[in-house]
Design a protein around this motif. Structure first.
Motif, PDB file in Angstrom:
ATOM      1  N   TYR A  92    -118.907  65.417  38.230  1.00 41.55           N
ATOM      2  CA  TYR A  92    -119.197  66.847  38.313  1.00 41.55           C
ATOM      3  C   TYR A  92    -117.929  67.636  37.998  1.00 41.55           C
ATOM      4  O   TYR A  92    -116.819  67.214  38.354  1.00 41.55           O
ATOM      5  N   MET A 105    -114.104  66.634  34.210  1.00 39.92           N
ATOM      6  CA  MET A 105    -115.078  65.702  34.765  1.00 39.92           C
ATOM      7  C   MET A 105    -115.014  64.384  33.987  1.00 39.92           C
ATOM      8  O   MET A 105    -114.605  64.345  32.828  1.00 39.92           O
ATOM      9  N   LEU A 159    -125.335  69.615  32.324  1.00 38.11           N
ATOM     10  CA  LEU A 159    -124.330  70.355  33.089  1.00 38.11           C
ATOM     11  C   LEU A 159    -123.701  71.468  32.265  1.00 38.11           C
ATOM     12  O   LEU A 159    -123.513  72.588  32.740  1.00 38.11           O
TER      13      LEU A 159
END
Length: 353
Positions: A92, A105, A159
């Motif tokens: 993340y 990340m 993401l």
């Protein structure tokens, strides 16, 4: 850009390292990348051990000084950006210490382990063979073309789409893995075709395999339906990857035969994929100590310097329509935010001793 075929020279030429460039060559440094505000995807890659991570982290720092927010992603299973910044990163986005707009990340490109497969995925009659069945199903899932890259790709793009970063820098895996990552839509289609073929052959048995290919979103829908739902977004990203206004690739190499050969292979493959590439960083160049007569003091350094001079000259000849940036071999490890930030000046074409 049409890439030529690399052929090594027999004799070293006289070009010195970390020197000036001819007027016909493009300016050294990655200023052209920093100044192109339309760029959203920047890939940094090359042969293992040439300093890709140092360069990608340094480039991310430079971008963070000019862009609203920057995401640095490691797609290399070795995951070195945690070591470079001396800070632990996960799958993340985590803010890099010392920066208010730089995130990093590290994604894991592996599929589920056998122990992670839910028991009910195997049916009620599998109690006596559940361990073996899990192992076989896991191995089978791994064998489907593009499954591991598909999971990585879907995780990353999900993401990125959600968080809306101004620019994303990829610290990529070695060449083969990177080219597969960039070929993701084609791998998706191939994988989906394989799933359809096997489903028609094995019927209900194959239906029990599909739950273990979940993307991890918690949805009970099939893997195939999720892939189909993802395709429009993936195709859009694929178009952006091939748009020179939105994406570019920075090759990193060292002045040695194998690295130069790998760089030429990478450039040609990127050209076939219609991915923009017009920057090469030549890293780890020696700047040996000289005596009052201009002779290199260390015999080994002198020998290595001649080898590097030979291949550096070939790089300039072969890629005369590229921005070629020369970075020195340093006496200390580039580790920690301050050292990475200090190294970043070399990416601007500043070849300080």
């Amino acid at each position: 850009m049409a890439a030529s075929t690399y052929q090594p020279e027999e004799e070293p030429k006289s070009k010195s390292l970390l020197s000036g460039h001819s007027e016909t060559e493009l300016e050294p440094g990655l200023n052209n990348v920093l100044e192109q505000k339309s760029l959203r995807w920047i890939f940094v890659g090359g042969k293992g051990g040439v300093g890709k991570t140092t360069c990608s982290c340094s480039l991310a720092i430079l971008l963070a000084k000019q862009r609203e927010n920057v995401l640095l992603i490691s797609t290399d299973p070795a995951h070195n950006i945690s070591d470079a910044f001396d800070q632990k990163f996960s799958k993340y986005p985590t803010m890099v210490q010392g920066f208010g707009n730089l995130y990093a990340m590290e994604i894991d490109p592996t599929v589920l382990d056998a122990d992670e497969i839910p028991n009910d995925a195997l049916g009620d009659d599998s109690s006596g063979l559940s361990g073996l069945a899990k192992e076989l199903l896991s191995d089978f899932a791994d064998s489907l073309p593009g499954i591991d890259e598909a999971k990585s790709f879907m995780q990353v793009m999900g993401l990125v789409k959600e968080l809306q970063f101004s620019v994303v820098v990829f610290d990529t895996a070695p060449t083969g893995h990177t080219l597969r990552f960039l070929s993701m839509p084609a791998l998706f289609q191939k994988g989906m075709g394989k799933v359809t073929q096997l489903k028609s052959q094995f019927g209900s048995v194959f239906d029990q395999l599909l739950p273990m290919l979940s993307t991890g979103s918690g949805d009970d829908g099939s893997f195939r339906s999720k892939m189909q739902e993802s395709m429009p977004a993936i195709e859009q990203i694929n178009e952006e990857f091939r748009d020179p206004d939105k994406a570019t690739f920075v090759c990193v190499c060292i002045a040695e035969f194998l690295s130069l050969y790998e760089t030429e292979r990478l450039v040609q493959e990127l050209t076939k994929l219609n991915i923009d590439v017009h920057n090469i960083v030549v890293n780890q160049l020696l700047n040996p100590e000289q005596d009052e007569h201009g002779q290199i003091v260390c015999k080994m350094c002198s020998s290595r310097h001649k080898i590097q001079s030979k291949y550096l000259e070939q790089i300039h000849d072969l890629y005369e329509d590229f921005h070629i940036t020369e970075c020195p071999l340093l006496t200390e490890e580039v580790r920690g935010r301050e050292k990475v930030e200090s190294f970043s000046k070399f990416l601007l074409g500043t070849n300080s001793k």
